[in-house]
Design a protein around this motif. Structure first.
Motif, PDB file in Angstrom:
ATOM      1  N   GLN A 330     -85.731   5.860 -31.749  1.00  0.00           N
ATOM      2  CA  GLN A 330     -85.651   6.632 -30.500  1.00  0.00           C
ATOM      3  C   GLN A 330     -87.026   6.684 -29.831  1.00  0.00           C
ATOM      4  N   ALA A 331     -87.035   7.045 -28.543  1.00  0.00           N
ATOM      5  CA  ALA A 331     -88.302   7.035 -27.787  1.00  0.00           C
ATOM      6  C   ALA A 331     -88.433   8.249 -26.879  1.00  0.00           C
ATOM      7  N   PHE A 332     -89.677   8.657 -26.647  1.00  0.00           N
ATOM      8  CA  PHE A 332     -90.019   9.687 -25.656  1.00  0.00           C
ATOM      9  C   PHE A 332     -90.675   8.999 -24.467  1.00  0.00           C
ATOM     10  N   PHE A 385     -80.662  14.939 -29.236  1.00  0.00           N
ATOM     11  CA  PHE A 385     -81.709  13.943 -29.495  1.00  0.00           C
ATOM     12  C   PHE A 385     -82.052  13.918 -30.989  1.00  0.00           C
ATOM     13  N   ASN A 386     -82.149  15.111 -31.562  1.00  0.00           N
ATOM     14  CA  ASN A 386     -82.457  15.236 -32.993  1.00  0.00           C
ATOM     15  C   ASN A 386     -81.382  14.581 -33.862  1.00  0.00           C
ATOM     16  N   GLU A 387     -80.133  14.695 -33.421  1.00  0.00           N
ATOM     17  CA  GLU A 387     -79.010  14.136 -34.189  1.00  0.00           C
ATOM     18  C   GLU A 387     -78.812  12.642 -33.932  1.00  0.00           C
ATOM     19  N   LEU A 393     -85.652  10.171 -24.572  1.00  0.00           N
ATOM     20  CA  LEU A 393     -85.790  11.493 -23.960  1.00  0.00           C
ATOM     21  C   LEU A 393     -86.886  11.413 -22.907  1.00  0.00           C
ATOM     22  N   VAL A 394     -86.479  11.567 -21.632  1.00  0.00           N
ATOM     23  CA  VAL A 394     -87.449  11.634 -20.527  1.00  0.00           C
ATOM     24  C   VAL A 394     -87.799  13.107 -20.366  1.00  0.00           C
ATOM     25  N   GLY A 402     -94.856  20.898 -31.191  1.00  0.00           N
ATOM     26  CA  GLY A 402     -93.883  21.356 -32.182  1.00  0.00           C
ATOM     27  C   GLY A 402     -92.590  20.600 -32.358  1.00  0.00           C
ATOM     28  N   ILE A 403     -92.248  19.660 -31.485  1.00  0.00           N
ATOM     29  CA  ILE A 403     -90.966  18.976 -31.634  1.00  0.00           C
ATOM     30  C   ILE A 403     -91.065  17.954 -32.771  1.00  0.00           C
ATOM     31  N   ASP A 404     -90.099  17.976 -33.664  1.00  0.00           N
ATOM     32  CA  ASP A 404     -90.169  17.145 -34.862  1.00  0.00           C
ATOM     33  C   ASP A 404     -88.927  16.257 -34.962  1.00  0.00           C
ATOM     34  N   ILE A 405     -89.038  14.998 -34.529  1.00  0.00           N
ATOM     35  CA  ILE A 405     -87.927  14.042 -34.576  1.00  0.00           C
ATOM     36  C   ILE A 405     -88.387  12.841 -35.397  1.00  0.00           C
ATOM     37  N   PRO A 406     -88.104  12.810 -36.705  1.00  0.00           N
ATOM     38  CA  PRO A 406     -88.624  11.730 -37.557  1.00  0.00           C
ATOM     39  C   PRO A 406     -88.205  10.326 -37.116  1.00  0.00           C
TER      40      PRO A 406
END
Length: 542
Positions: A330-332, A385-387, A393-394, A402-406
């Protein structure tokens, strides 16, 4: 100029100096009247510099005296001394699914030494993104619970509060048995000689559930309460608050910090930040706090490959993101503004989202996140997004902390030259949280020379503290933290990045404070009046 010259000539003879004579001599400072004269109408270049030096010293000296007075006032209060050698605490640490790093162990030792005293702790815990501050906080909160006291864990956003709640409950569940989840309260058996109860309190909850939690907190039926500023609302009463942890503390104003403090009888306070702060700045902004630093990352944390891209490399950046998504990652994509602005020609998240979802990545699931959405919308998007239900995610800078998306391995920052180094480093810290190699790309359309220098530095440096020092040098402290948030007086002549003068002022303030903390001696009366003028609210300095 003639009017000003007349005014200076008439008024300066009547100005009395508030600095003690020995302070002036020891630091080779101009008398105040002379400094004001030379600042306006300098006779020589040297006297102009000497005048600026004297006036800047005054600001930093008085600022330091105020900060030291805050620290003294806090240390004069009586807190609760906690027992730190209880078997339950040792068992909890020994059962953790990982080994603490040496830096975590050292910081934990600092905290334990503080909370074992009857002087309330006031400590700042600094650590890079992913350095493991949260586990240090959890062990500290568990120590309060093992002593029969309550702990509060306050985060600046609902997303971050919920993430902390999940981390704490997941960690406890890996060690103990979860017996019940009722009314939003997790109960864990086997950690203490009684059940350990952990709850989440945020604004975006049904009022009926909030009322239940308020009552439980008041009766002492919740050991660890995790939440946002909802924890400091007037109607929240703790039965016995022993420790309050504040995360990303620069997001909270002075009033909010003291509001949490007032929820107990001088509770121990642990403040955490993932924003590396140069030591000189920390001593000024948080001079009333003791400082602990987690200066190493847990084993296995990888460095994030970082590239500064030119506008013509945009398509190759998009192709790279496409390949990562095809590999199941996934990407930010970060944009500075929510809406287009005539004044600032920066990419707007809303417009960018439309373009990316319909033209660039039509085959991918693209989501939009920005600060103007309500909490439920944000939570829903982050959950999806986490799932792994969304590929890209734009977002505006709302994901900075603090956002934690491994599973997220790519970060693309648009108009990267508009952000400071510390903020860019925070964005970069959103990826690299899993086992896969992660990448960060900074796009800048037409960066200034200063912007180019910043991008060049971050491309080659992963050390957040080095970046923070550079940020302070390039942008100055005003951008780093607003003085309004920190509760400090404004600086007109001084700059906190003037390290030598800051340390000199701190040394003198410490010397004076040790000899006459109340400023009762006759030679310090004028100085006390000046402090009251600069720190108008007595509560802010004494």
């Amino acid at each position: 100029r003639r009017l000003m010259k007349n005014f200076i000539d008439i008024s300066t003879p009547g100005i009395s100096d508030f600095l003690p004579e020995d302070t002036l001599k020891r630091n080779l400072l101009l008398p105040l009247a002379e400094a004001i004269r030379q600042a306006h109408f300098p006779d020589t270049e040297e006297l102009k510099d000497a005048a600026r030096n004297r006036l800047a010293f005054d600001e930093l000296f008085i600022l330091q005296l105020g900060v030291l007075a805050k620290k003294k006032r806090w240390q004069e209060q009586t807190g609760r001394a906690l027992k730190i050698n209880l078997p339950a605490i040792d068992h909890f640490i020994s059962q953790l699914p990982f080994k603490l790093t040496d830096a975590q162990t050292k910081c934990l030792a600092d905290i334990k030494a503080d909370i074992s005293k009857s002087v309330p702790m006031s400590r700042l815990l600094q650590g890079e993104v992913g350095s493991g501050k949260t586990i240090v906080a959890v062990i500290s909160l568990f120590t309060a619970a093992a002593n029969g006291l309550q702990g509060a864990f306050m985060a600046p956003t609902e997303i971050l509060a919920e993430q902390h709640f999940k981390s704490v409950t997941r960690l406890c569940a890996s060690i103990a048995k979860v017996s019940t989840l009722l009314d939003g309260v997790y109960t864990f058996e086997g950690l203490l000689d009684r059940p350990l109860r952990v709850a989440l309190m945020i604004s975006d909850m049904k009022s009926s559930q909030k009322d239940i939690l308020k009552e439980k907190i008041k009766k002492g039926e919740i050991d660890i309460a995790i939440g946002t500023h909802a924890l400091i609302q007037k109607e929240i009463r703790f039965k016995s608050l022993g420790l309050a942890v504040i995360d990303e503390q620069h997001r909270f104003g002075v009033e909010q910090r003291s509001a949490l403090r007032s929820k107990g009888i001088n509770p121990h306070i642990l403040i955490m930040t993932a924003t590396p702060i140069p030591r000189t700045l920390a001593l000024t902004l948080y001079g009333e706090l003791d400082l602990s630093v987690i200066d190493e990352l847990p084993p296995g944390r990888q460095s994030i490959k970082t590239r500064w891209l030119k506008p013509e490399q945009r398509n190759s950046a998009y192709n790279f993101i496409r390949k990562q998504i095809e590999a199941g990652r996934q990407a930010f994509i970060i944009c500075p503004l929510v809406e287009e602005s005539e004044a600032i020609q920066a990419k707007a998240a809303t417009a960018e989202y439309e373009t990316l979802s319909s033209e660039v990545f039509p085959e991918s699931k693209v989501a939009l996140l920005h600060g103007r959405m309500n909490a439920a919308e944000k939570e829903s998007i982050m959950k999806h997004f986490n799932e792994g239900k969304m590929d890209i995610l734009v977002s505006t800078p709302v994901v900075e902390v603090g956002i934690d998306i491994p599973n997220a391995t790519v970060m693309l920052v648009e108009s990267a030259d508009r952000f400071g180094l510390s903020q860019l480093h925070q964005f970069r810290g959103r990826v690299g949280r899993g086992i896969e190699q992660s990448y960060c790309m900074f796009l800048a359309e037409n960066p200034s020379l200063l912007g180019q220098e910043r991008l060049s530095i971050i491309e080659s440096t992963q050390d957040g503290f080095k970046l923070a020092e550079e940020d302070l040098r390039l942008r100055g402290p005003g951008e780093f933290f607003g003085t309004r948030q920190s509760g400090l007086p404004d600086l007109r002549m001084a700059s906190i990045s003037d390290v030598g003068l800051l340390e000199q002022a701190r040394r003198e303030a410490t010397r004076l404070f040790e000899s006459d903390p109340e400023l009762n001696l006759p030679e310090n009366k004028a100085l006390e009046e000046e402090i009251r003028r600069v720190w108008p609210k007595k509560s802010e300095w004494s």
